[in-house]
Design a protein around this motif. Structure first.
Motif, short mmCIF file in Angstrom:
data_model
loop_
_atom_site.label_atom_id
_atom_site.label_comp_id
_atom_site.label_asym_id
_atom_site.label_seq_id
_atom_site.Cartn_x
_atom_site.Cartn_y
_atom_site.Cartn_z
N ARG A 145 -14.04 4.29 10.02
CA ARG A 145 -14.17 5.00 8.63
C ARG A 145 -14.19 6.58 9.09
O ARG A 145 -13.42 7.29 8.30
CB ARG A 145 -15.34 4.52 8.20
N PHE B 252 -0.24 2.98 -3.12
CA PHE B 252 -1.02 3.87 -2.64
C PHE B 252 -0.62 4.49 -1.33
O PHE B 252 -1.24 4.37 -0.41
CB PHE B 252 -2.66 3.55 -2.57
N PRO C 245 -9.87 3.86 3.23
CA PRO C 245 -8.90 2.77 3.03
C PRO C 245 -8.48 1.93 4.14
O PRO C 245 -8.51 0.56 4.07
CB PRO C 245 -7.79 3.43 2.60
N LEU D 238 0.66 -1.49 0.12
CA LEU D 238 0.05 0.07 -0.03
C LEU D 238 0.80 1.14 0.12
O LEU D 238 0.55 2.45 -0.56
CB LEU D 238 -0.92 -0.09 1.26
N SER E 42 -18.55 1.33 5.61
CA SER E 42 -17.53 2.17 5.49
C SER E 42 -17.97 2.93 4.03
O SER E 42 -17.82 4.28 4.06
CB SER E 42 -16.15 1.52 5.09
N HIS E 43 -18.30 2.17 3.05
CA HIS E 43 -18.96 2.84 1.71
C HIS E 43 -20.02 3.92 2.13
O HIS E 43 -19.89 5.01 1.50
CB HIS E 43 -19.33 1.94 0.69
N LYS F 281 -19.26 7.29 3.41
CA LYS F 281 -18.32 7.96 2.93
C LYS F 281 -18.82 9.56 2.74
O LYS F 281 -18.06 10.49 2.77
CB LYS F 281 -18.10 7.44 1.55
N ALA G 208 -11.58 -0.43 5.30
CA ALA G 208 -11.69 -1.57 4.37
C ALA G 208 -10.48 -2.41 4.77
O ALA G 208 -10.77 -3.78 4.96
CB ALA G 208 -11.45 -1.12 3.03
N LEU G 209 -9.39 -2.07 5.12
CA LEU G 209 -8.28 -2.98 5.51
C LEU G 209 -8.85 -3.76 6.78
O LEU G 209 -8.26 -4.85 6.87
CB LEU G 209 -6.98 -2.14 5.77
N SER H 182 -3.10 6.06 1.12
CA SER H 182 -4.13 5.36 1.70
C SER H 182 -3.79 5.06 3.05
O SER H 182 -4.40 4.68 4.01
CB SER H 182 -4.28 4.14 0.97
#
Length: 793
Positions: free
Chosen positions: A409, A348, A415, A344, A450-451, A454, A418-419, A351
């Protein structure tokens, strides 16, 4: 902008030797704290593996020895199977009877026995003049076993004659084609015989066992030969022993019978190999113990069967886990986590967030797994049994497993949340064993929660996100239940829930769906409760807190508008610029806007020293030295930090206060000081004017949002001073300010690219042009007003 320096350094390294480049790369790795990250992953993995793999230590089953008096009544907590040792032994023997044992055949054994007898007789004849003791010793050596003195004396009376030597062929002749074994009870349906000389293999079935005789039966055949006087009933040819006394004949044939040994012997090694291979397919009989069945009652003598069941039940409750494997699992988990972080970071970099975010992620994983472990220790099945009208799976799916992901979140971003969901779901899958699909339910719930969060900007948005999460969890729960076949499978790790078949499938589906909904709503409630608490403890600034700080009735903003109205207006305009710039590059526009509102709060205590709050042409700086003026101007950064800490704005907003001027120089007063020092009669020489005395302490902007605000602050102040703010002049001024910031290295430490800076500048122009556009002058609007002030030349 930090990538520019890195590229330049790589270009400089091309001309250096490989060892120099290797040493520099190792220093880079050390500076990037790879070892610290590996240590953190090791700590988290150790906690998680120990909590996942160690038994819960729930009900401890007492184990009473066979024959002991039970001190309490023991019942089976759950339905389980136990091996019946007695029946297992019988089944095993029956199973192995189908495996043919392997025997080795020595087809020349009878000939060897005859040779030993004849060699012994010949050896004694050669020692005719030797004493009795020496003759007996030699005879026994050749024969292979000892005989008594009386037996040897009888043989001596026969004179060790050729007739005595030849008698062996008559006595052992009947055994020539026989297969002699130690024991005819083979314990198998068939026997495999291998000739050790010719390697010929033959199989004997039960109806063919007549070809085999036992050792005693074979020796009896030798004894019967001594009673035969002739070869046949009609043949009057006398045999060698016909004239021997009965006693002598009995001794001779007794000694010869002792020569007989089994010529078919068990090949134990090969037989054991075949049996071990066959036992791989053997399944012992299992006795089913019903839930609630009494294993032993208090005061009863413990039977062998009860002792066996108690031992099996104790193993089941304690968990059959080999702790020797834990270090390897920890090592594997540590490598997995660490490689994910390295990946990561490379792919990224934005993230991962700050080190504090990674620490919170690790603590969140440990706390979540530990909480689920505590639920198991308090025995979820006990709760399920207390409400028999509900399916026990309902209590499993109503656990608010999405709450940790929702909290993370809001604290550390999508990110890392989600991890967390992936790691937490994997841990739950390992914990539940046979019911590992519940881990997939955890992953789905965490990712979707989490989505949905957002775009949550208000408390009502959070409630709506929780409702959508609840419906997703309900659908996921029904999907997992269907994959299980309608009930939790056996071997479900920490949750030993027994399915109630009396509950109709339709009713079960409704309750499981409602359990998923309830879990989503409870997760939302926990998020609303825990988020403000963790915000203060961990010093985080979530979007919900930012929305509260963005209200114009906040005490600091109300005080700012009263004490420094010009600064307040400047901050609002900067907020609009920063918000537009952040939206253009996908940064956190809410954080950038709120940070802009508070970035100059340190000016309110000395508002009159800042130009936007001054009226007329009088300025207190006119009567002050440039050094003192610069010190007063620079001090608003420190005073702003103090005010932010007093009102607990959070470190994210404090960063905006400290970084919005970076390490730039107060150019106006620096140049003024240089000019005054250059005048005749000045007490200070121009070279004694230190630039450091006129420089802001910094640091430089560390984030994209802080970098955008640093640019917006300079652009807004500069365009305000334009006499004729035409579009061309505004665009030229904005470009000039941004180029100067790039040249001075203001953006070097922020993770922002040239392309993003270009997008930000365009967003600034759009806002500034809308603010400074030309307006229509209405008739007579200036009638009766004082004449405009004209500054004398």
């Amino acid at each position: 902008m930090g990538s520019t320096n890195k590229t330049a350094q790589n270009l400089r390294d091309l001309g250096r030797g490989p060892l120099v480049r290797l040493g520099r790369q190792l220093r880079v790795y050390a500076r990037k704290s790879y070892l610290e990250e590996f240590g953190a992953c090791l700590i988290v993995s150790s906690f998680v593996i120990f909590m996942v793999r160690t038994p819960t230590g729930g009900n401890q089953t007492p184990v009473f020895k066979t024959g002991e008096i039970a001190t309490e009544t023991v019942r089976a907590d759950n339905l389980f199977l136990v091996t019946d040792s007695e029946q297992a032994k019988s089944d095993k023997a029956q199973f192995l009877s189908g495996v043919a044992p392997v025997y080795d055949l020595d087809s020349e054994a009878v000939s060897l026995w005859m040779d030993r007898w004849q060699l012994a007789i010949k050896a004694v004849r050669k020692l005719a003049r030797s004493n009795f003791k020496n003759q007996k010793k030699v005879f026994e050596e050749k024969l292979g076993f000892t005989i008594s003195d009386e037996e040897f004396l009888i043989l001596s009376k026969l004179g060790f004659s050729p007739e005595l030597e030849k008698s062996i062929s008559f006595s052992l002749g009947p055994l020539w084609d026989l297969r002699i074994v130690e024991n005819k009870n083979f314990g198998a349906a068939s026997v495999e015989i291998v000739d050790i000389k010719s390697a010929k293999v033959s199989f004997l079935k039960p109806n063919e066992m007549s070809f085999l005789i036992g050792i005693e039966e074979a020796r009896a055949l030798v004894g019967r030969a001594s009673k035969t006087r002739s070869r046949t009933q009609t043949d009057r040819v006398r045999l060698p022993w016909s004239a021997w006394p009965d006693e002598a004949r009995g001794v001779v044939f007794s000694i010869q019978a002792r020569l007989v040994q089994p010529n078919v012997t068990l090949n134990r090694k090969e037989t054991e190999v075949r049996r071990d291979e066959a036992l791989k397919d053997f399944k012992p009989s299992m006795a089913q113990i019903e839930k609630g069945e009494v294993i032993v009652r208090e005061g009863e003598k413990v039977s062998k069967r009860a002792n066996l069941i108690l031992e099996e039940l104790s193993k089941l409750n304690k968990g059959n886990f080999n702790f020797g494997f834990i270090p390897f699992e920890i090592f594997l988990a540590t490598l997995s986590f660490w490689f994910v972080f390295v990946f990561l970071r490379k792919q990224f970099p934005r993230s991962l967030g700050k080190p504090k975010d990674l620490f919170v992620l690790g603590v969140g994983i440990i706390a979540s797994v530990a909480t689920l472990k505590l639920v198991s220790m308090f025995q979820l099945e006990v709760v399920a049994e207390a409400v028999p009208i509900l399916p026990p799976e309902f209590f499993l799916f109503c656990i608010p497993i999405a709450a940790p992901a929702m909290v993370l979140r809001l604290l550390v971003g999508v990110p890392l949340a989600a991890l967390f969901s992936l790691i937490f779901g994997t841990s739950v899958a390992l914990m539940l064993g046979g019911a590992g699909l519940f881990g997939l339910h955890v992953v789905i719930s965490g990712l979707m929660a989490s989505h949905f969060l957002k775009s949550s900007r208000t408390r009502s948005d959070l409630h709506w996100a929780g409702t959508k999460t609840a419906f997703v969890m309900a659908l996921s729960a029904l999907g997992v239940l269907g994959a299980w076949g309608g009930h939790i499978p056996g071997g479900a790790g920490i949750f030993q829930l027994e399915t109630r078949e009396n509950i109709h499938l339709g009713v079960r589906i409704l309750w499981i769906g409602f359990g998923g909904l309830l879990a989503g709503w409870v997760s939302t409630a926990l998020t609303l409760f825990l988020t403000p608490l963790l915000e203060n403890i961990l010093d985080y600034t979530t979007d919900l807190k930012l929305l509260e700080l963005a209200r114009m009735d906040h005490p600091l903003l109300k005080e700012l508008v009263l004490k420094a109205p010009g600064t307040y207006h400047h901050s609002i305009i900067v907020g609009s610029l920063v918000e537009a710039g952040a939206e253009a590059i996908g940064a956190n526009s809410l954080l950038a806007r709120v940070g802009s509102y508070y970035h100059d709060i340190g000016k309110m205590n000395r508002a009159e020293y800042f130009v936007e709050n001054q009226s007329g042409n009088l300025s207190p700086h006119d009567t002050m030295s440039p050094q003192l003026s610069a010190k007063l101007i620079i001090s608003h950064v420190k005073e702003g930090r103090v005010l932010a800490e007093e009102h607990k704005l959070g470190q994210d907003l404090i960063d905006f206060i400290e970084q919005h001027h970076a390490t730039t120089v107060v150019t106006f007063f620096y140049n003024k000081a240089k000019q005054e020092a250059a005048k005749p009669g000045s007490k200070i020489a121009p070279d004694e004017i230190r630039e450091a005395d006129f420089r802001y302490p910094g640091p430089k902007p560390q984030t994209r949002e802080a970098a955008i605000m640093a640019l917006a602050d300079s652009c807004e102040a500069a365009t305000r001073s334009l006499v004729e703010p035409t579009p061309a002049r505004i665009e030229g001024l904005v470009n000039k300010i941004i180029n100067r910031a790039l040249n001075e290295g203001v953006l070097d430490e922020a993770d922002i690219t040239f392309a993003e800076v270009n997008l930000v500048s365009k967003a600034f122009l759009r806002i500034l042009l809308s603010i400074h556009h030309n307006r229509i002058q209405y008739p007579d609007q200036e009638k009766g007003l004082p004449a405009p002030f004209k500054k004398e030349a």
